[in-house]
Write a protein that holds these residues in place. Structure first.
Motif, PDB file in Angstrom:
ATOM      1  N   SER A 206     -11.192  -0.338   3.022  1.00 28.99           N
ATOM      2  CA  SER A 206     -10.123   0.631   3.297  1.00 28.99           C
ATOM      3  C   SER A 206      -9.417   0.320   4.606  1.00 28.99           C
ATOM      4  CB  SER A 206     -10.691   2.050   3.347  1.00 28.99           C
ATOM      5  OG  SER A 206     -11.195   2.444   2.096  1.00 28.99           O
TER       6      SER A 206
ATOM      7  N   LEU B 203      -9.513  11.099  -3.036  1.00 29.38           N
ATOM      8  CA  LEU B 203      -8.461  11.910  -3.654  1.00 29.38           C
ATOM      9  C   LEU B 203      -9.123  13.014  -4.470  1.00 29.38           C
ATOM     10  CD1 LEU B 203      -5.373  12.256  -4.196  1.00 29.38           C
ATOM     11  CD2 LEU B 203      -5.746  10.916  -6.285  1.00 29.38           C
TER      12      LEU B 203
ATOM     13  N   PRO C  18      -7.935   5.061 -11.553  1.00 30.91           N
ATOM     14  CA  PRO C  18      -8.012   5.627 -10.209  1.00 30.91           C
ATOM     15  C   PRO C  18      -8.355   7.122 -10.159  1.00 30.91           C
ATOM     16  CG  PRO C  18      -5.732   5.532 -10.860  1.00 30.91           C
ATOM     17  CD  PRO C  18      -6.534   5.013 -12.027  1.00 30.91           C
TER      18      PRO C  18
ATOM     19  N   ASN D 145      -9.573  10.424   4.902  1.00 28.05           N
ATOM     20  CA  ASN D 145      -9.357   9.006   4.610  1.00 28.05           C
ATOM     21  C   ASN D 145      -9.280   8.167   5.880  1.00 28.05           C
ATOM     22  OD1 ASN D 145      -9.139   8.187   1.717  1.00 28.05           O
ATOM     23  ND2 ASN D 145      -7.751   9.936   1.643  1.00 28.05           N
TER      24      ASN D 145
ATOM     25  N   TYR E  52       1.976   7.663  -0.327  1.00 25.35           N
ATOM     26  CA  TYR E  52       0.565   7.902  -0.004  1.00 25.35           C
ATOM     27  C   TYR E  52      -0.132   6.566  -0.210  1.00 25.35           C
ATOM     28  CZ  TYR E  52      -3.366  11.274   0.313  1.00 25.35           C
ATOM     29  OH  TYR E  52      -4.460  12.027   0.710  1.00 25.35           O
TER      30      TYR E  52
ATOM     31  N   ASN F 232      -5.386  -0.159   4.949  1.00 29.84           N
ATOM     32  CA  ASN F 232      -4.703   0.913   5.675  1.00 29.84           C
ATOM     33  C   ASN F 232      -3.897   0.369   6.843  1.00 29.84           C
ATOM     34  OD1 ASN F 232      -5.491   3.117   4.109  1.00 29.84           O
ATOM     35  ND2 ASN F 232      -7.390   3.412   5.230  1.00 29.84           N
TER      36      ASN F 232
ATOM     37  N   TYR G 125       2.397   3.707  -9.224  1.00 30.63           N
ATOM     38  CA  TYR G 125       1.121   3.179  -8.728  1.00 30.63           C
ATOM     39  C   TYR G 125       1.282   1.677  -8.544  1.00 30.63           C
ATOM     40  CZ  TYR G 125      -3.926   2.678  -8.054  1.00 30.63           C
ATOM     41  OH  TYR G 125      -5.171   2.430  -7.517  1.00 30.63           O
TER      42      TYR G 125
ATOM     43  N   LEU H 294       2.012   5.495  -4.782  1.00 28.04           N
ATOM     44  CA  LEU H 294       0.609   5.326  -4.425  1.00 28.04           C
ATOM     45  C   LEU H 294       0.269   3.840  -4.433  1.00 28.04           C
ATOM     46  CD1 LEU H 294      -0.965   8.109  -6.698  1.00 28.04           C
ATOM     47  CD2 LEU H 294      -0.383   8.296  -4.274  1.00 28.04           C
TER      48      LEU H 294
ATOM     49  N   ALA I  57      -5.914  10.262  -9.990  1.00 26.61           N
ATOM     50  CA  ALA I  57      -4.549   9.717 -10.013  1.00 26.61           C
ATOM     51  C   ALA I  57      -4.191   9.116 -11.362  1.00 26.61           C
ATOM     52  CB  ALA I  57      -4.386   8.662  -8.921  1.00 26.61           C
TER      53      ALA I  57
ATOM     54  N   THR J 161      -6.489   3.827  -4.665  1.00 25.60           N
ATOM     55  CA  THR J 161      -6.326   5.273  -4.769  1.00 25.60           C
ATOM     56  C   THR J 161      -7.366   5.837  -5.737  1.00 25.60           C
ATOM     57  OG1 THR J 161      -3.972   5.260  -4.242  1.00 25.60           O
ATOM     58  CG2 THR J 161      -4.772   7.095  -5.570  1.00 25.60           C
TER      59      THR J 161
ATOM     60  N   HIS K 249      -2.875   4.728   0.473  1.00 22.41           N
ATOM     61  CA  HIS K 249      -4.224   4.445  -0.027  1.00 22.41           C
ATOM     62  C   HIS K 249      -5.079   5.711   0.056  1.00 22.41           C
ATOM     63  CE1 HIS K 249      -2.949   0.309  -0.031  1.00 22.41           C
ATOM     64  NE2 HIS K 249      -2.665   0.401   1.255  1.00 22.41           N
ATOM     65  N   ALA K 250      -4.892   6.596  -0.897  1.00 19.54           N
ATOM     66  CA  ALA K 250      -5.675   7.833  -0.954  1.00 19.54           C
ATOM     67  C   ALA K 250      -7.007   7.533  -1.616  1.00 19.54           C
ATOM     68  CB  ALA K 250      -4.903   8.903  -1.720  1.00 19.54           C
TER      69      ALA K 250
END
Length: 703
Positions: A444, A494, A533, A434, A488, A448, A611, A514, A536, A518, A490-491
């Motif tokens: 992203s 995933l 997601p 990631n 976590y 992030n 979430y 999350l 997730a 995600t 911004h997975a």
């Protein structure tokens, strides 16, 4: 040769039920970087004696000295460093010996230009800087193997050599590589991974824009394109390949050194830099990681005005946290001891009185058991003439050396903390795919950056000690269950395996948070045709029904969480709760999705997964910590202002509380339980005025 007492070794620590590699020492230790090739031999003995008087008992040498050992191709000489090592032996100074591969000699660069790195369009970086080589040149690897073999065979037997540093700051300055050797090695790497072109074309989505490959020789690392917009899936593979190349290069050297190193000599390198999987690097080739800590970069003069709420030097605790994620107890190879500056490109002020002591304790607070300073004396030649060491050009006494006397006293007072473990019940989950995907994915990258900053600052300002935990195939449920809260942010990538592991963590009683985006991508960076997601969805009991990047013209989006308004910046997933155990906890206020769920919780077994459909600003992260009751776990013992950092290390049934004041004014704190300040041996309870840039180390027995 006389013997020198060895204080270094290495050992396996446990993170859950998985072994991790740490430095192991009998006591906290101070050292310094030294360059005998820069100074007259008449200074050597006096320098080492003065170092010892200040408590510096270890020196790092030789990382830029290849020409001193091999002045011309195939001609090796050890006379210069043998003379220095004899003085070091006589003065009982311990030595970290470096392989000098960060700066190939001029004769090598000129005769074999294929060793040089290149920019995106293939133009070679010529000799004159440092780190201008590429990892994949067979010629360079051959010469590196040769010099490392000679040095290891000659210097491993020295009884005062306690360890080896491989290269210097791998991937510093440049962390991308485009030489011809790199393109060739990249093809080999992809062939071994994907086996067939059909498989590679499918996984990397080359059908888009007619990029399909029909021959392996058509494949290159990214090259100049219109707007330099390369295939993002190929770009992700590029980052993985660079890490692979770094690890192969380091392992080549490590394997040679291990053939000669006696028991007790360790192998390490100094980081941390981009496009390197440090967990794999340490696991495969090193005994633990070292970090280079330069908090004055927080005060570097730049064109843009400084931000009022920037944490400046305190931000370096973020990097120390990352080092601790790799080796729970680690070392500092280069700790700032003066102003930083190159002739071009870098300019920082001189540390104010007390700041070097503060930064030393900052490193120790986070798990550093060895502190090596950069450098003993400020260089009088070369690009780094403004990068100061303890001594100025004049070699006369100065205020920083006076401060070093106090640091020596402080470290001696707490030296038995070596091996104590940093205590945190909250961890931010990270992973390399990631991080690397975010290099080219601007959606992203921005969320992030904001969320990393938000969670770090929230943990700092609420005095909530926090770890990082990097996820990979070796991380177990037991490792996760060390923490009560996992975040976590911004997975985006995933996998099903990771989602299942997180579900098991929640089921056993953990709390998981999350954030937006995600589960948007698979392991290749593709966006599958499935509801978001992704994996997730079942974990969080949620479906993303709509999503949007927020326009700069939109007002700050907010979410109403049971009457409390929290920020919902940058990107918004509009959510819908699914399943009997899922519950909408907060709704958006504003924009076209006003009233739609922004936060969904899902009960699984004894735990809860959350979430949140946005990024995490500092205010948002603080709201989560407070509402879920994870903030300020030590408030019953210490009451601190935001200006101070709290870190806790534990050993043998004793907690050690580090309180660090980053401001140039006094900080008023309250100690609610009588404890001993180990730096002064005084008993403290009640209100206390902590001096500007002051430090407390308080001892609490848990028995």
């Amino acid at each position: 040769m006389i013997s020198a007492h060895r204080i270094f070794s290495h050992k396996q620590n446990k993170r859950g039920d998985v072994s991790v590699k740490s430095i192991h020492q009998e006591a906290l230790t101070l050292g310094v970087c030294y360059y005998p090739e820069h100074w007259k031999e008449s200074l050597w003995r006096e320098d080492l004696q003065r170092m010892k008087a200040y408590g510096l008992t270890v020196i790092r040498i030789a990382e830029f000295a290849w020409n001193k050992f091999e002045p011309e191709e195939g001609v090796y000489t050890f006379e210069f460093f043998d003379r220095f090592m004899q003085v070091a032996l006589e003065e009982q100074m311990q030595v970290i010996f470096c392989t000098p591969t960060a700066t190939p000699p001029t004769w090598l660069s000129e005769k074999y230009p294929e060793i040089l790195n290149a920019d995106l369009d293939g133009t070679l970086y010529r000799h004159g800087m440092r780190r201008h080589y590429n990892y994949n040149s067979p010629v360079y690897r051959r010469f590196c193997a040769g010099i490392v073999e000679k040095l290891a065979a000659h210097y491993c037997p020295y009884p005062n050599v306690i360890g080896w540093q491989i290269d210097n700051e791998l991937n510093c300055e440049k962390d991308v590589f485009y030489s011809e050797s790199d393109h060739l090695a990249f093809r080999t790497y992809l062939k071994e991974k994907y086996k067939t072109l059909d498989n590679l074309n499918e996984c990397l989505g080359t059908v888009f824009w007619n990029q399909t490959y029909s021959d392996w020789n058509q494949i290159f690392l990214p090259r100049p394109t219109y707007q330099n917009s390369a295939n993002p899936h190929l770009a992700l593979e590029e980052r993985k390949f660079i890490s692979h190349s770094v690890i192969e290069f380091a392992d080549l050297q490590a394997q040679i050194i291990r053939r000669y190193a006696p028991k007790g000599q360790y192998i390490t390198t100094n980081g941390l830099f981009g496009h390197v999987d440090y967990d794999e690097l340490v696991e495969r080739s090193l005994d633990f990681i070292m970090y280079d800590s330069y908090p004055l970069f927080g005060f570097e003069r730049k064109d843009q005005p400084p931000k009022k709420d920037d944490l400046k030097d305190r931000n370096w605790s973020w990097n120390l946290t990352r080092a601790r994620a790799i080796s729970p107890n680690f070392g500092i190879m280069e700790q700032q001891s003066g102003a930083g500056g190159w002739v071009s490109g870098i300019a920082t002020p001189m540390p104010k009185p007390g700041q070097i002591r503060l930064w030393t304790m900052q490193s120790i607070a986070h798990g550093a058991d060895y502190i090596g300073y950069f450098r003993w004396r400020t260089s009088w030649i070369g690009t780094e003439i403004y990068w100061h060491g303890w001594n100025d050009y004049s070699n006369q006494p100065n205020r920083r050396l006076e401060e070093l006397k106090g640091i020596h006293h402080d470290v001696a007072a707490i030296e038995r903390l070596a091996g104590a473990k940093y205590q945190a019940r909250v961890a931010v989950l990270k992973d390399y795919p990631n991080e690397w995907d975010g290099d080219t994915d601007q959606w992203s990258a921005q969320v992030n950056r904001l969320s990393d900053k938000g969670w770090f600052e929230a943990a700092q300002l609420t005095h909530t000690p926090c770890d990082f935990l990097y996820l990979n195939e070796t991380v177990t449920l037991q490792a996760l269950c060390q923490y009560d809260l996992l975040v976590y942010p911004h997975a985006v990538i995933l996998t099903e395996c990771t989602a299942n592991l997180l579900r098991r963590y929640v089921k056993q009683g953990g709390t998981l948070i999350l954030g937006c985006r995600t589960g948007y991508k698979d392991e290749y960076g593709r966006c599958p045709m499935s509801p978001m997601p992704g994996f997730a969805a079942d974990l969080c009991g949620v479906e993303v029904t709509d999503y949007t990047y927020l326009s700069p013209y939109d007002e700050m989006e907010q979410a109403d969480w049971n009457g409390s308004m929290i920020e919902a910046p940058l990107f918004n997933d509009i959510l819908e709760a699914h399943g009997s155990t899922a519950k909408a906890e907060a709704v958006y206020r504003g924009n076209y999705y006003d009233g739609k769920p922004a936060l969904v919780s899902n009960k699984i077994g004894r735990g809860t997964a959350y979430y949140y459909g946005a990024a995490f600003s500092r205010q948002t992260a603080e709201a989560f910590l407070h509402k879920l009751q994870f903030a300020a776990p030590y408030q019953g013992i210490l009451e601190l202002p935001e200006d101070c950092e709290l870190a806790v290390r534990q050993k043998d049934g004793t907690n050690y509380y580090f309180v660090l004041n980053y401001k140039e004014h006094e900080a008023r704190i309250s100690v609610k339980k009588r404890m001993t300040n180990l730096l002064t041996d005084e008993q403290i309870t009640g209100p206390y005025e902590l001096a500007p840039y002051g430090v407390l180390v308080l001892k609490e027995s848990l028995a």
